[in-house]
Design an enzyme around this catalytic site. Sequence first.
Site, short mmCIF file in Angstrom:
data_model
loop_
_atom_site.label_atom_id
_atom_site.label_comp_id
_atom_site.label_asym_id
_atom_site.label_seq_id
_atom_site.Cartn_x
_atom_site.Cartn_y
_atom_site.Cartn_z
N THR A 323 40.82 33.78 28.07
CA THR A 323 39.65 32.90 28.03
C THR A 323 38.94 33.09 26.70
O THR A 323 38.84 34.22 26.19
CB THR A 323 38.69 33.19 29.20
OG1 THR A 323 37.56 32.31 29.13
CG2 THR A 323 38.20 34.62 29.19
N HIS A 375 41.71 48.08 38.38
CA HIS A 375 41.99 49.51 38.25
C HIS A 375 42.87 50.04 39.38
O HIS A 375 43.40 51.15 39.30
CB HIS A 375 40.68 50.29 38.21
CG HIS A 375 40.72 51.52 37.36
ND1 HIS A 375 41.91 52.16 37.04
CD2 HIS A 375 39.74 52.24 36.75
CE1 HIS A 375 41.65 53.20 36.28
NE2 HIS A 375 40.35 53.28 36.09
#
Length: 404
Positions: A323, A375
């Site tokens: 993006t 994560h």
Amino acid sequence: MAIEIKAPQFPESVADGTVATWHKQPGEAVKRDELIVDIETDKVVMEVLAEADGVLTEIVKNEGDTVLSGELLGKLDAGATASASAPASAPAETQAAAPAAGGEDAILAPAARKLAEENGIDPNSVKGTGKDGRVTKEDLVAAIEAKKSAPAAAKPAASAAAAPVVTTGGDRTEKRVPMTRLRAKVAERLVEAQSNMAMLTTFNEVDMTEVMALRSKYKDLFEKTHNGVRLGFMSFFVKASVEALKRFPAVNASIDGSDIVYHGYQDIGVAVSSDRGLVVPVLRNAELMSLAEVESGIATFGKKARDGKLSIDEMTGGTFTITNGGTFGSMMSTPIVNPPQAAILGMHNILQRPMAVNGQVVIRPMMYLALSYDHRLIDGKEAVSFLVTIKNLLEDPARLLLDI
């Protein structure tokens, strides 16, 4: 011959849609393959085209109504003409106007009534030229043009009638409009990503000197060689990301239940802003694409997004997303991962900043990069190393050619 106008078959991922806009009204002539109605889903706006020449005779689902896959929207009289079909619809029009016959209300054709409502026109103020003093669509069009040319003082009232506005006193106004399905879906997915992921963002900065020099040197020749395709910065980031994804396959993976799915290809989603909201079309097999093919694909996606022509297939899938908030002036941000992907790269604007190079302070075009990642799947070491790899490839673009 009567033809039923039905909603298109929605993919399995789309439950239903909303009638966005009718481009034709009952009694109006249509041509084969002419756009009749738009159906908005939570991903794209789908167009319904006329199957044959004829006249639209009936609207079953009005604007704002929810429709299911294949549901009846309206009916079309194939082979008919607008003038030939008018007598058939006259009785219904007369019945619709009958309750007001004893009063002062104008007699309106259905198309004229719709036009009057959309433009805030009082039909009683328009002189009808149709049969029995009926106000026709042409009368309304003339009245609308006259209103546009009226003094500016009359404009605030007209604009107030065109949209639902709540006045709270003085110049303080509020306007309430329904959220589009696309924006609602984007909001839902963003909240879902933050709720279900252990999301973390790591940052770095990249010196854009070499990429900018390369682009400046070859952009004219590149555009001439590739039939008008312009060389931008996005293709360098896509190719650098592809190379980094090959080296760190966990960043290109996704979680499916209790399994990790490692993708042996790089489908890069490119976030594009449109009037309807943020969309993410996907460059399939970006690892096989040249810089020119990447730039051409992105340009095509941008045009389709602006025109509302992106298909569901073009926005489905993707193993990694890029993006670019820098196009709007963003200097730093923490992009949100697009599930079920594991990471997203955020680009930002390029600023001339003083940097220490070989013990000397020099001015360099610098860009901050941000990598948000899940994560649960990607360790910090992998995320940081992935972003450093992209930085190194961009600061020395020859590495992309030499695969080093």
